[in-house]
Design an enzyme around this catalytic site. Sequence first.
Site, PDB file in Angstrom:
ATOM      1  N   SER A  83       1.580   5.991  11.735  1.00 17.57           N
ATOM      2  CA  SER A  83       0.130   6.084  11.872  1.00 17.57           C
ATOM      3  C   SER A  83      -0.553   4.799  12.319  1.00 17.57           C
ATOM      4  CB  SER A  83      -0.485   6.555  10.547  1.00 17.57           C
ATOM      5  OG  SER A  83      -0.087   5.714   9.473  1.00 17.57           O
TER       6      SER A  83
ATOM      7  N   LYS B 254      -6.873   6.479  13.731  1.00 15.80           N
ATOM      8  CA  LYS B 254      -8.269   6.767  13.368  1.00 15.80           C
ATOM      9  C   LYS B 254      -9.189   6.892  14.582  1.00 15.80           C
ATOM     10  CE  LYS B 254      -8.634   5.360   8.583  1.00 15.80           C
ATOM     11  NZ  LYS B 254      -7.284   4.802   8.273  1.00 15.80           N
TER      12      LYS B 254
ATOM     13  N   GLU C 265     -18.900   5.497   5.889  1.00 12.33           N
ATOM     14  CA  GLU C 265     -18.489   4.639   4.792  1.00 12.33           C
ATOM     15  C   GLU C 265     -17.039   4.256   5.034  1.00 12.33           C
ATOM     16  OE1 GLU C 265     -18.772   7.988   4.025  1.00 12.33           O
ATOM     17  OE2 GLU C 265     -16.681   8.432   3.543  1.00 12.33           O
TER      18      GLU C 265
HETATM   19  C1  LIG Z   1      -6.504   5.180   7.199  1.00 16.15           C
HETATM   20  C2  LIG Z   1      -5.060   5.178   7.451  1.00 16.15           C
HETATM   21  C3  LIG Z   1      -4.194   6.128   6.863  1.00 16.15           C
HETATM   22  C4  LIG Z   1      -4.653   7.136   5.854  1.00 16.15           C
HETATM   23  O1  LIG Z   1      -5.601   8.039   6.300  1.00 16.15           O
HETATM   24  P1  LIG Z   1      -5.241   9.557   6.617  1.00 16.15           P
HETATM   25  O2  LIG Z   1      -6.553  10.203   6.811  1.00 16.15           O
HETATM   26  O3  LIG Z   1      -4.486  10.088   5.445  1.00 16.15           O
HETATM   27  O4  LIG Z   1      -4.409   9.570   7.836  1.00 16.15           O
HETATM   28  C5  LIG Z   1      -2.865   6.105   7.201  1.00 16.15           C
HETATM   29  N1  LIG Z   1      -2.366   5.187   8.058  1.00 16.15           N
HETATM   30  C6  LIG Z   1      -3.159   4.244   8.627  1.00 16.15           C
HETATM   31  C7  LIG Z   1      -2.552   3.258   9.544  1.00 16.15           C
HETATM   32  C8  LIG Z   1      -4.526   4.219   8.342  1.00 16.15           C
HETATM   33  O5  LIG Z   1      -5.298   3.295   8.918  1.00 16.15           O
END
Ligand SMILES: *Cc1c(COP(=O)(O)O)cnc(C)c1O
Length: 394
Positions: free
Chosen positions: A377, A89, A111
């Site tokens: 992610s 993010k 938000e």
């Molecule tokens: C917020 C988040 C997501 C989901 O958000 P996307 O916009 O779909 O990437 C996925 N993995 C993690 C670790 C997150 O913090």
Amino acid sequence: MNFKVNEQGFYGDFGGAFIPEMLYHNVNELKENYLQIIESDDFQTEFKDLLKEYVGRPTPLYFAKRLSEKYNTNIFLKREDLNHTGAHKINNTIGQILLAKRMNKKRIIAETGAGQHGVATATVCALMNLECIIYMGEVDIKRQAPNVARMKMLGAEVRAATSGSKTLKDATNEAIRDWIANPVDTYYLIGSVVGPHPYPDMVARFQSIISEEMKSQLIEKTGRNYPDKVIACVGGGSNAAGAFYHYLDNDKVELIAVEADGLGVKTDKTAATTQVGSEGIIHGSKTLLMQNSEGQITEPHSISAGLDYPGVGPLHAHLFKSGRGSFIGATDKEALTAAYQLTKLEGIIPALESSHALAALNKIELKQTENIVINLSGRGDKDMETYIGEMSNL
Ligand SMILES: *Cc1c(COP(=O)(O)O)cnc(C)c1O
């Protein structure tokens, strides 16, 4: 078939800017300025420098040897979990805060549902010394106390949304109301490839650093700049958009998006938008979303807070409808099992969201000769309570 946004802000049938007239000025100002600013040398230099020195990029493309042996294929993990603040993010919030500064905005609003985007936003506001207001549903404030504490320590003001279900969509309504009331000095920082044009395109561009790095890392490790498959989880879709971005037009690369099935798509406790959703407008964009017969947004469910979103960004709706992307789902339980497996095999505790992408390994056909990239992610620290609590249920 084209997978980049067109002049009007559409991906195929999806996207656009379906906004109240009172937001037109704000959104138009952004639309008129974003490309020129973010493509400038000056911007790119500062963006790349912060990604390197502050976020810790490039993130490794790690060959997961034991996981690969288990599945008899070649699996690489793109380590977004190693970024500062623990997920992808921050790539986007760094990009947007630099844009906001160049547009002379003094006040940042956002938000958040789970609080992760709130923390990533509060982080860059502290870094840039900008006022930060985070809207969050009253229910979510109670559920996500550690992230609320982080935001406050970082200097953000957390404002409770007390209407409706007191969750993410209500916080979004409050943020939009704030933006309408403060059109001149305020920048609305959106956390995924959602919202009215130009947000989905802008966020995808900031996150595209993920696949940009993958190209050179794959050349070094495999002799070819593309893999056979890229797998990523989809909440709003930003980490997936970043991991897919430079391969959208390369038909040799299979793009696999994994949604959260929750307790199962046959139950009403799911967040698998492409499976149970239909076309409509959410957050100013025409896309697929979960709604009832009256067009009211229904409450999603996933064990992972980051995938607990009742829509997908318009790029993903287009990838789904056109067939360019393969959309599959993983249940809460399948994600948990995949998280324990990765931890035991590789010594990496993944975020619950990322565990959905890992769970795909049990659901797709894999060949011994293939190279597969899974976008990891985020890291699992924030999910320890869930992991420990659920351990006995497996
Ligand atoms: C917020 C988040 C997501 C989901 O958000 P996307 O916009 O779909 O990437 C996925 N993995 C993690 C670790 C997150 O913090």
